[in-house]
Motif scaffolding. Sequence first.
Motif, PDB file in Angstrom:
ATOM      1  N   GLY A   1       0.815  -1.207   0.000  1.00  0.00           N
ATOM      2  CA  GLY A   1       0.000   0.000   0.000  1.00  0.00           C
ATOM      3  C   GLY A   1       0.847   1.254   0.000  1.00  0.00           C
ATOM      4  N   LYS A   2       0.170   2.402   0.054  1.00  0.00           N
ATOM      5  CA  LYS A   2       0.847   3.687  -0.031  1.00  0.00           C
ATOM      6  C   LYS A   2       1.467   4.088   1.308  1.00  0.00           C
ATOM      7  CE  LYS A   2      -2.076   5.478  -3.752  1.00  0.00           C
ATOM      8  NZ  LYS A   2      -3.022   6.548  -4.152  1.00  0.00           N
ATOM      9  N   ARG A   3       2.662   4.624   1.234  1.00  0.00           N
ATOM     10  CA  ARG A   3       3.407   5.181   2.376  1.00  0.00           C
ATOM     11  C   ARG A   3       3.569   4.142   3.482  1.00  0.00           C
ATOM     12  NH1 ARG A   3       7.469   7.113   5.031  1.00  0.00           N
ATOM     13  NH2 ARG A   3       7.539   9.385   5.212  1.00  0.00           N
ATOM     14  N   VAL A   4       4.259   3.062   3.149  1.00  0.00           N
ATOM     15  CA  VAL A   4       4.438   1.977   4.124  1.00  0.00           C
ATOM     16  C   VAL A   4       5.414   2.434   5.208  1.00  0.00           C
ATOM     17  CG1 VAL A   4       6.142   0.899   2.554  1.00  0.00           C
ATOM     18  CG2 VAL A   4       5.132  -0.428   4.423  1.00  0.00           C
ATOM     19  N   TRP A   5       4.955   2.316   6.450  1.00  0.00           N
ATOM     20  CA  TRP A   5       5.741   2.784   7.594  1.00  0.00           C
ATOM     21  C   TRP A   5       6.514   1.651   8.262  1.00  0.00           C
ATOM     22  CZ3 TRP A   5       7.176   7.458   8.817  1.00  0.00           C
ATOM     23  CH2 TRP A   5       6.372   8.564   8.516  1.00  0.00           C
ATOM     24  N   HIS A   6       5.775   0.708   8.831  1.00  0.00           N
ATOM     25  CA  HIS A   6       6.421  -0.313   9.650  1.00  0.00           C
ATOM     26  C   HIS A   6       5.904  -1.701   9.300  1.00  0.00           C
ATOM     27  CE1 HIS A   6       8.975   2.161  12.145  1.00  0.00           C
ATOM     28  NE2 HIS A   6       8.010   3.069  12.107  1.00  0.00           N
ATOM     29  N   VAL A   7       6.628  -2.695   9.825  1.00  0.00           N
ATOM     30  CA  VAL A   7       6.455  -4.080   9.410  1.00  0.00           C
ATOM     31  C   VAL A   7       6.416  -4.980  10.639  1.00  0.00           C
ATOM     32  CG1 VAL A   7       7.496  -5.968   8.082  1.00  0.00           C
ATOM     33  CG2 VAL A   7       7.746  -3.615   7.281  1.00  0.00           C
ATOM     34  N   ALA A   8       5.602  -6.026  10.587  1.00  0.00           N
ATOM     35  CA  ALA A   8       5.636  -7.122  11.562  1.00  0.00           C
ATOM     36  C   ALA A   8       5.783  -8.423  10.790  1.00  0.00           C
ATOM     37  CB  ALA A   8       4.359  -7.151  12.402  1.00  0.00           C
ATOM     38  N   ILE A   9       6.269  -9.453  11.472  1.00  0.00           N
ATOM     39  CA  ILE A   9       6.513 -10.749  10.836  1.00  0.00           C
ATOM     40  C   ILE A   9       5.829 -11.831  11.653  1.00  0.00           C
ATOM     41  CG2 ILE A   9       8.289 -12.400  10.109  1.00  0.00           C
ATOM     42  CD1 ILE A   9      10.170 -10.041   9.743  1.00  0.00           C
ATOM     43  N   SER A  10       5.234 -12.796  10.975  1.00  0.00           N
ATOM     44  CA  SER A  10       4.587 -13.906  11.672  1.00  0.00           C
ATOM     45  C   SER A  10       5.615 -14.718  12.446  1.00  0.00           C
ATOM     46  CB  SER A  10       3.850 -14.801  10.675  1.00  0.00           C
ATOM     47  OG  SER A  10       4.764 -15.405   9.764  1.00  0.00           O
ATOM     48  N   ALA A  11       5.146 -15.412  13.469  1.00  0.00           N
ATOM     49  CA  ALA A  11       6.047 -16.179  14.329  1.00  0.00           C
ATOM     50  C   ALA A  11       6.796 -17.262  13.561  1.00  0.00           C
ATOM     51  CB  ALA A  11       5.266 -16.805  15.484  1.00  0.00           C
ATOM     52  N   ASP A  12       6.165 -17.821  12.525  1.00  0.00           N
ATOM     53  CA  ASP A  12       6.822 -18.875  11.752  1.00  0.00           C
ATOM     54  C   ASP A  12       7.684 -18.334  10.613  1.00  0.00           C
ATOM     55  OD1 ASP A  12       5.013 -18.081   9.828  1.00  0.00           O
ATOM     56  OD2 ASP A  12       3.879 -19.956   9.811  1.00  0.00           O
ATOM     57  N   GLY A  13       7.710 -17.007  10.450  1.00  0.00           N
ATOM     58  CA  GLY A  13       8.572 -16.394   9.459  1.00  0.00           C
ATOM     59  C   GLY A  13       8.099 -16.511   8.029  1.00  0.00           C
ATOM     60  N   THR A  14       6.857 -16.928   7.804  1.00  0.00           N
ATOM     61  CA  THR A  14       6.379 -17.102   6.431  1.00  0.00           C
ATOM     62  C   THR A  14       5.662 -15.867   5.892  1.00  0.00           C
ATOM     63  OG1 THR A  14       4.240 -18.023   7.119  1.00  0.00           O
ATOM     64  CG2 THR A  14       6.080 -19.581   6.813  1.00  0.00           C
ATOM     65  N   GLN A  15       5.188 -15.005   6.783  1.00  0.00           N
ATOM     66  CA  GLN A  15       4.406 -13.852   6.374  1.00  0.00           C
ATOM     67  C   GLN A  15       4.991 -12.577   6.959  1.00  0.00           C
ATOM     68  OE1 GLN A  15       1.545 -14.363   4.413  1.00  0.00           O
ATOM     69  NE2 GLN A  15       1.980 -16.551   4.477  1.00  0.00           N
ATOM     70  N   ALA A  16       4.850 -11.475   6.218  1.00  0.00           N
ATOM     71  CA  ALA A  16       5.116 -10.143   6.755  1.00  0.00           C
ATOM     72  C   ALA A  16       3.840  -9.315   6.617  1.00  0.00           C
ATOM     73  CB  ALA A  16       6.273  -9.480   6.028  1.00  0.00           C
ATOM     74  N   TYR A  17       3.679  -8.359   7.521  1.00  0.00           N
ATOM     75  CA  TYR A  17       2.497  -7.503   7.536  1.00  0.00           C
ATOM     76  C   TYR A  17       2.974  -6.047   7.554  1.00  0.00           C
ATOM     77  CZ  TYR A  17       0.825 -11.934   9.550  1.00  0.00           C
ATOM     78  OH  TYR A  17       0.561 -13.261   9.794  1.00  0.00           O
ATOM     79  N   THR A  18       2.418  -5.207   6.686  1.00  0.00           N
ATOM     80  CA  THR A  18       2.876  -3.827   6.589  1.00  0.00           C
ATOM     81  C   THR A  18       1.769  -2.844   6.957  1.00  0.00           C
ATOM     82  OG1 THR A  18       2.258  -3.530   4.252  1.00  0.00           O
ATOM     83  CG2 THR A  18       4.423  -4.509   4.715  1.00  0.00           C
ATOM     84  N   ALA A  19       2.147  -1.777   7.640  1.00  0.00           N
ATOM     85  CA  ALA A  19       1.229  -0.685   7.951  1.00  0.00           C
ATOM     86  C   ALA A  19       1.377   0.380   6.866  1.00  0.00           C
ATOM     87  CB  ALA A  19       1.559  -0.096   9.328  1.00  0.00           C
ATOM     88  N   ASN A  20       0.322   0.550   6.059  1.00  0.00           N
ATOM     89  CA  ASN A  20       0.354   1.443   4.902  1.00  0.00           C
ATOM     90  C   ASN A  20      -0.353   2.750   5.241  1.00  0.00           C
ATOM     91  OD1 ASN A  20       1.480  -0.811   3.488  1.00  0.00           O
ATOM     92  ND2 ASN A  20      -0.584  -1.572   3.090  1.00  0.00           N
ATOM     93  N   GLY A  21       0.429   3.791   5.543  1.00  0.00           N
ATOM     94  CA  GLY A  21      -0.114   4.995   6.148  1.00  0.00           C
ATOM     95  C   GLY A  21      -1.059   5.805   5.295  1.00  0.00           C
ATOM     96  N   LEU A  22      -0.904   5.783   3.978  1.00  0.00           N
ATOM     97  CA  LEU A  22      -1.793   6.562   3.117  1.00  0.00           C
ATOM     98  C   LEU A  22      -2.855   5.713   2.429  1.00  0.00           C
ATOM     99  CD1 LEU A  22       0.687   9.121   1.483  1.00  0.00           C
ATOM    100  CD2 LEU A  22      -0.851   9.449   3.434  1.00  0.00           C
ATOM    101  N   SER A  23      -2.813   4.406   2.632  1.00  0.00           N
ATOM    102  CA  SER A  23      -3.851   3.530   2.084  1.00  0.00           C
ATOM    103  C   SER A  23      -4.853   3.084   3.136  1.00  0.00           C
ATOM    104  CB  SER A  23      -3.218   2.275   1.465  1.00  0.00           C
ATOM    105  OG  SER A  23      -2.447   2.586   0.354  1.00  0.00           O
ATOM    106  N   ASP A  24      -4.558   3.398   4.412  1.00  0.00           N
ATOM    107  CA  ASP A  24      -5.408   2.936   5.513  1.00  0.00           C
ATOM    108  C   ASP A  24      -5.593   1.430   5.444  1.00  0.00           C
ATOM    109  OD1 ASP A  24      -5.595   5.606   6.158  1.00  0.00           O
ATOM    110  OD2 ASP A  24      -7.622   5.860   5.346  1.00  0.00           O
ATOM    111  N   SER A  25      -4.469   0.731   5.251  1.00  0.00           N
ATOM    112  CA  SER A  25      -4.554  -0.708   5.057  1.00  0.00           C
ATOM    113  C   SER A  25      -3.321  -1.411   5.594  1.00  0.00           C
ATOM    114  CB  SER A  25      -4.714  -1.041   3.572  1.00  0.00           C
ATOM    115  OG  SER A  25      -3.531  -0.739   2.845  1.00  0.00           O
TER     116      SER A  25
END
Length: 321
Positions: free
Chosen positions: A269-293
């Motif tokens: 998404g737009k303007r990605v700020w920060h990231v988290a990773i799943s405990a098993d290391g298979t997925q990442a999750y991004t906070a998209n500041g201008l997409s609200d997603s």
Amino acid sequence: MKRIGIAVGAVWLALPAAAQGETLYVSNERGDSVSVVDTASGQVTATWAVGGRPRGITLSKDGRYLYLCASTDHAVQVIDRATGKLVAELPSGQDPEQFALSRDGKTLFVANEDNAALTAIDLASRTVAFQVDVGGEPEGVAQSPDGQWVAVTSEEDNVVNWIDLGTRQMVAETPTDQRPRHVEFTADGAQLWVAAEIGGTVQIIDTTSRAVRETLRFEIPGVPAHRILPCGIRFTPDGRTAIVALGRADHVALVDVPTRKVRAYVPVGKRVWHVAISADGTQAYTANGLSDSVSVIDLAKAQVSATIAVGSAPWGIVAAP
């Protein structure tokens, strides 16, 4: 603090079974809220009203609480994960933006942007243990794996400040590229990775010499260099991949840690700020500041598998079992 139980729409594809069952907590900077996301369903299950301009967010060592920087309230809020209720406000100093939980889970190290200080909060007593003056506009904070050091970025002075926890003194500075925003130690403590937003780089500091040993630059086809603004960095649990949020480039970079080479750029998404990773290391999750997603990234495939609508201007994100 009100709790509002509203589910928000999502575009969702099935996740691998190993990555299901986690909960994401997303701080919405302009929404003054935290979105609670069930990764198994891809739904926002609750939205909690919190303090003003929430940014940094993390879990307590026992997983019972969320700690949240309520920047305009000049406090770190303690939120019960089970209920979403505010249970305490910690004396964090002026304009807390990011923090690091100590390795033993007993202390929060908080960067105070307005008064150029690092505040250490004793979590048992919920009082300030000590405070150290650092460079202007501190933001990124990390504790070394051996517990000896806290590294704090100064966006204004373009340095990383090194605080010796034995003496509670700032003992050294490492010059960096412009506006260092985030820092992460490698698991062995040998390196400190620094995201320099305006410099457009990630710099790797040797922690023995405290000198920059390597500078990583990013080139994304079709994206102007001035939009590549590195912010959050997270390492996968095996330590082999760094996920770097590239801000207004609207991409993350997947960097192979041993070779320092970019394995892939993933559009999010737009303007990605920060990231988290799943405990098993298979997925990442991004906070998209201008997409609200939030974007869900399948790391093996290096592609987004889902997009989840959250609150206004998501900034910080943490994943929990």
